[in-house]
Design an enzyme around this catalytic site. Structure first.
Site, PDB file in Angstrom:
ATOM      1  N   THR A 185       0.840  -1.186   0.000  1.00 13.33           N
ATOM      2  CA  THR A 185       0.000   0.000   0.000  1.00 13.33           C
ATOM      3  C   THR A 185       0.878   1.240   0.000  1.00 13.33           C
ATOM      4  O   THR A 185       1.915   1.272   0.662  1.00 13.33           O
ATOM      5  CB  THR A 185      -0.950   0.040   1.210  1.00 13.33           C
ATOM      6  OG1 THR A 185      -1.633   1.293   1.206  1.00 13.33           O
ATOM      7  CG2 THR A 185      -0.237  -0.131   2.534  1.00 13.33           C
ATOM      8  N   GLU A 331      -4.549  -2.569   5.013  1.00 12.80           N
ATOM      9  CA  GLU A 331      -4.075  -3.147   6.279  1.00 12.80           C
ATOM     10  C   GLU A 331      -5.182  -3.898   7.013  1.00 12.80           C
ATOM     11  O   GLU A 331      -4.939  -4.544   8.027  1.00 12.80           O
ATOM     12  CB  GLU A 331      -3.543  -2.028   7.187  1.00 12.80           C
ATOM     13  CG  GLU A 331      -2.218  -1.427   6.733  1.00 12.80           C
ATOM     14  CD  GLU A 331      -2.384  -0.245   5.786  1.00 12.80           C
ATOM     15  OE1 GLU A 331      -3.430  -0.171   5.111  1.00 12.80           O
ATOM     16  OE2 GLU A 331      -1.476   0.588   5.728  1.00 12.80           O
ATOM     17  N   LYS A 437      -6.268  10.400  -2.499  1.00  5.27           N
ATOM     18  CA  LYS A 437      -6.802   9.227  -3.186  1.00  5.27           C
ATOM     19  C   LYS A 437      -7.570   9.645  -4.433  1.00  5.27           C
ATOM     20  O   LYS A 437      -8.619  10.257  -4.349  1.00  5.27           O
ATOM     21  CB  LYS A 437      -7.703   8.435  -2.249  1.00  5.27           C
ATOM     22  CG  LYS A 437      -7.708   6.986  -2.640  1.00  5.27           C
ATOM     23  CD  LYS A 437      -8.292   6.146  -1.566  1.00  5.27           C
ATOM     24  CE  LYS A 437      -7.894   4.704  -1.752  1.00  5.27           C
ATOM     25  NZ  LYS A 437      -8.730   3.837  -0.952  1.00  5.27           N
ATOM     26  N   TRP A 442      -3.609   5.742  -4.645  1.00  2.00           N
ATOM     27  CA  TRP A 442      -2.942   6.743  -3.816  1.00  2.00           C
ATOM     28  C   TRP A 442      -1.940   7.593  -4.583  1.00  2.00           C
ATOM     29  O   TRP A 442      -1.216   7.099  -5.438  1.00  2.00           O
ATOM     30  CB  TRP A 442      -2.198   6.065  -2.674  1.00  2.00           C
ATOM     31  CG  TRP A 442      -3.091   5.459  -1.651  1.00  2.00           C
ATOM     32  CD1 TRP A 442      -3.237   4.130  -1.391  1.00  2.00           C
ATOM     33  CD2 TRP A 442      -3.958   6.138  -0.744  1.00  2.00           C
ATOM     34  NE1 TRP A 442      -4.146   3.947  -0.379  1.00  2.00           N
ATOM     35  CE2 TRP A 442      -4.604   5.159   0.039  1.00  2.00           C
ATOM     36  CE3 TRP A 442      -4.258   7.486  -0.514  1.00  2.00           C
ATOM     37  CZ2 TRP A 442      -5.526   5.476   1.024  1.00  2.00           C
ATOM     38  CZ3 TRP A 442      -5.177   7.798   0.476  1.00  2.00           C
ATOM     39  CH2 TRP A 442      -5.797   6.808   1.228  1.00  2.00           C
TER      40      TRP A 442
HETATM   41  P1  AMP Z   1      -6.572   1.425   0.716  1.00  7.80           P
HETATM   42  O1  AMP Z   1      -5.617   0.866   1.681  1.00  7.80           O
HETATM   43  O2  AMP Z   1      -5.930   1.822  -0.573  1.00  7.80           O
HETATM   44  O3  AMP Z   1      -7.744   0.535   0.530  1.00  7.80           O
HETATM   45  O4  AMP Z   1      -7.126   2.792   1.304  1.00  7.80           O
HETATM   46  C1  AMP Z   1      -7.725   2.860   2.567  1.00  7.80           C
HETATM   47  C2  AMP Z   1      -8.085   4.278   2.864  1.00  7.80           C
HETATM   48  O5  AMP Z   1      -9.015   4.773   1.893  1.00  7.80           O
HETATM   49  C3  AMP Z   1      -8.758   4.499   4.188  1.00  7.80           C
HETATM   50  O6  AMP Z   1      -7.856   4.552   5.262  1.00  7.80           O
HETATM   51  C4  AMP Z   1      -9.469   5.824   3.941  1.00  7.80           C
HETATM   52  O7  AMP Z   1      -8.565   6.920   4.044  1.00  7.80           O
HETATM   53  C5  AMP Z   1      -9.899   5.700   2.489  1.00  7.80           C
HETATM   54  N1  AMP Z   1     -11.269   5.160   2.418  1.00  7.80           N
HETATM   55  C6  AMP Z   1     -11.640   3.892   2.170  1.00  7.80           C
HETATM   56  N2  AMP Z   1     -12.979   3.776   2.139  1.00  7.80           N
HETATM   57  C7  AMP Z   1     -13.480   5.001   2.389  1.00  7.80           C
HETATM   58  C8  AMP Z   1     -14.798   5.541   2.517  1.00  7.80           C
HETATM   59  N3  AMP Z   1     -15.879   4.808   2.337  1.00  7.80           N
HETATM   60  N4  AMP Z   1     -14.911   6.851   2.812  1.00  7.80           N
HETATM   61  C9  AMP Z   1     -13.825   7.641   2.985  1.00  7.80           C
HETATM   62  N5  AMP Z   1     -12.558   7.195   2.867  1.00  7.80           N
HETATM   63  C10 AMP Z   1     -12.376   5.893   2.569  1.00  7.80           C
END
Ligand code: AMP
Length: 543
Positions: A185, A331, A437, A442
């Site tokens: 990630t 994670e 994002k 990212w």
């Molecule tokens: P990832 O590890 O790439 O799946 O990203 C996870 C991160 O995406 C989380 O810690 C949040 O910052 C953001 N995220 C995931 N789902 C949501 C959601 N429904 N609303 C707002 N932020 C989200």
């Protein structure tokens, strides 16, 4: 006193065995570059996983070896998931959208032994191969008719590797703590970090995903993961669907295309689909412009970024589709919270604010919010603080890291800021991690700032994410010029070309006299975001 039940290990091999025994005829349908309408049964899929496991043994893969994949969602990637993990290897899914430097870093850090790649990624790997010292060879995910000419060393054709291998494999009895999959990630600062999932975590997470107030999958569903299989195992859909024997529909490389998704969903009578907001915007736009709909579709799961109300409203009013909002992270395997169907008796206004929240913790995930001293804050829907989690499918330590990833009292800090209300509903309000994002992927603000700081005449630079209609967020660059410097914002943005991935380049640059700082002298992103709350993009940016 110990319990007296069987000590069966919780492994993904059991998913495969269960599906083979009970749902041999259930279908997996995929789009791939070389076979636009591939269709077969679970029984054939797992026979081919067995053939692949034999082939991997012949290639010299040993237990614990990391097998990298750069591939879209299709049946060969599905076979790889099971052949690797269930034979004691680690399925390392790699995001091909990353900049080549990051891919090199990730492959080297993971010490991948073999890379299985879709034909379209051959040029990318050819340019990197010299630097990938741990990789013994490459397998192109295609048949002999579609094998590309390539300068890659030690290259094999996937279908040729499988041909003539036995369709049964003596799957080893793995301990449930054995590593099954690895996913890096970039959602934190610094280099990408690897999250190493165990069989046990994956299996328990799969149960969590299947719960009635979560994905609630059933054997008659047809499930379309539009979230890539290189992104947290496509939210565990390739594991959960075979547990209930539903049809699995895999969209291949064109998953951002509204027309492709529409045709596929209509043809395969998809009932549930999952993905980030950007893909739903593309789908809804296509349906709107072509006055079309997907009659079979019952519900969509939206996560990865906050889901705007406009998506929920359009799905429901034009197509009769219910939108579930979910939150999680790499994670966390990734399931954290899920917003269940709100009862019809709840007044419209209340229902709307409830549905815009990220939902309730799935059983298996514990959440708390804390202040800057680490003290728990009330679950009143008002107090907000750093969101921390714990549970059997939450990462304890990043791959090859010396230190635990947890707080002193054993919680994982998500880098998100949130409220939790008395009924357990989570509302994400901000982020402490310095990342943006865009379309579910990212972008590191810090890397962009570091590059901006190398440009002549730049005294200070900051990058923040600003809400964007299509991509959820896009980067905005703020630059403080050195005294007397005559800076041109267009030239600053142009200088990023070739230095970072194209889709990382900020969409706009603003020259400012100063930037807000915290007491410790760091740029205060929070203040900056507040100052720019009314900022609007000059024109709809497209990357
Ligand atoms: P990832 O590890 O790439 O799946 O990203 C996870 C991160 O995406 C989380 O810690 C949040 O910052 C953001 N995220 C995931 N789902 C949501 C959601 N429904 N609303 C707002 N932020 C989200």
């Amino acid at each position: 006193m110990p319990g007296m039940m069987m000590q069966s290990q919780l492994t993904l091999t059991e998913v495969m065995r269960h599906a083979q025994a009970n749902f041999a005829d259930s279908e997996i349908v995929s789009i791939t570059a070389d076979n636009p309408q591939h269709r077969y049964t679970y029984s054939e899929a797992f026979e081919r996983s067995a053939q692949l496991a034999h082939a991997l043994q012949k290639l010299g893969a040993a237990p614990g070896d990391r097998i990298g994949t750069l591939a879209w969602n299709d049946y060969r990637h599905f076979e790889l998931y099971y052949a690797t993990s269930c034979s004691g290897l680690v399925c390392h899914t790699i995001n091909p959208r990353l900049f080549p430097e990051q891919i090199t870093y990730i492959v080297e850090h993971a010490e991948d032994r073999w890379l299985f790649i879709d034909p379209m990624f051959v040029p990318l790997l050819e340019a990197l191969a010299d630097r990938l010292g741990t990789v013994r060879g490459y397998v192109i995910l295609t048949d002999s008719d579609h094998m590309p000419d390539t300068s890659l060393p030690d290259v094999h054709c996937y279908e040729e590797l499988l041909a003539l291998q036995p369709t049964r494999f003596d799957w080893p009895q793995l301990d449930e703590s054995t590593a099954a999959a690895l996913c890096y990630t970039s959602g934190t600062t610094g280099n990408p970090k690897g999250v190493l999932y165990s069989h046990r975590a994956m299996l328990l997470h799969t149960y969590g995903v299947l719960l009635p107030d979560v994905f609630a999958l059933q054997s008659h569903d047809a499930v379309l993961p539009v979230v890539p299989m290189f992104h947290v195992n496509a939210w565990a859909i390739p594991y959960a669907v075979p547990v209930v024997g539903a049809k699995l529909v895999l969209p291949g490389p064109r998953m951002g295309c509204g027309e492709t998704l529409t045709r596929l969903m209509q043809r395969e009578k998809v009932t549930i689909a999952a993905g980030v907001p950007t893909v739903w915007l593309a789908l809804l736009k296509y349906l709107r412009e072509n006055d079309d709909t997907i009659a079979s579709l019952d519900r969509v799961v939206v996560g990865g970024s906050a889901c705007p109300w406009s998506i929920m409203e359009e799905f429901e009013q034009r197509h009769g589709v219910y939108t579930h909002h979910a939150w999680g992270m790499t994670e966390m395997s990734p399931l954290g919270t899920f917003n269940p169907r709100v009862a019809g008796s709840v007044p419209a206004g209340e229902a709307r604010s409830l549905r815009l929240k990220q939902g309730r913790a799935a059983f298996g995930v514990e959440m708390r919010i804390v202040d800057e001293q680490g003290q728990s804050l009330p679950r009143d829907g008002v107090a907000y603080g750093a969101l921390q989690v714990r549970g059997p499918w939450v990462c304890e330590r990043y791959y090859r890291a010396d230190e635990s990833a947890l707080t002193a009292d054993g919680w994982f800090d998500t880098g998100d800021v949130a409220t939790i209300d008395a009924r357990g509903y989570l509302g994400i309000t901000d982020r402490t991690k310095d990342v943006i994002k865009s379309g579910g992927e990212w972008i590191s603000s810090i890397e962009l700032e570091n590059f901006a700081m190398t440009l002549d005449g730049v005294s200070e630079a900051a990058v923040i994410g600003i809400a964007h209609e299509k991509w959820a967020e896009r980067p905005l660059l703020l630059v403080v010029p050195k005294p007397g410097a005559d800076l041109d914002t267009g030239a600053i943005l142009a200088a990023f070309g070739g230095q970072v991935a194209k889709w990382w380049i900020p969409d706009d640059c603003i020259l400012v006299g100063e930037l807000p700082h915290t007491a410790t002298g760091k740029i205060s992103k929070r203040d900056l975001r507040e100052q720019l709350a009314d900022y609007r993009w000059p024109a709809e940016a497209d990357v």
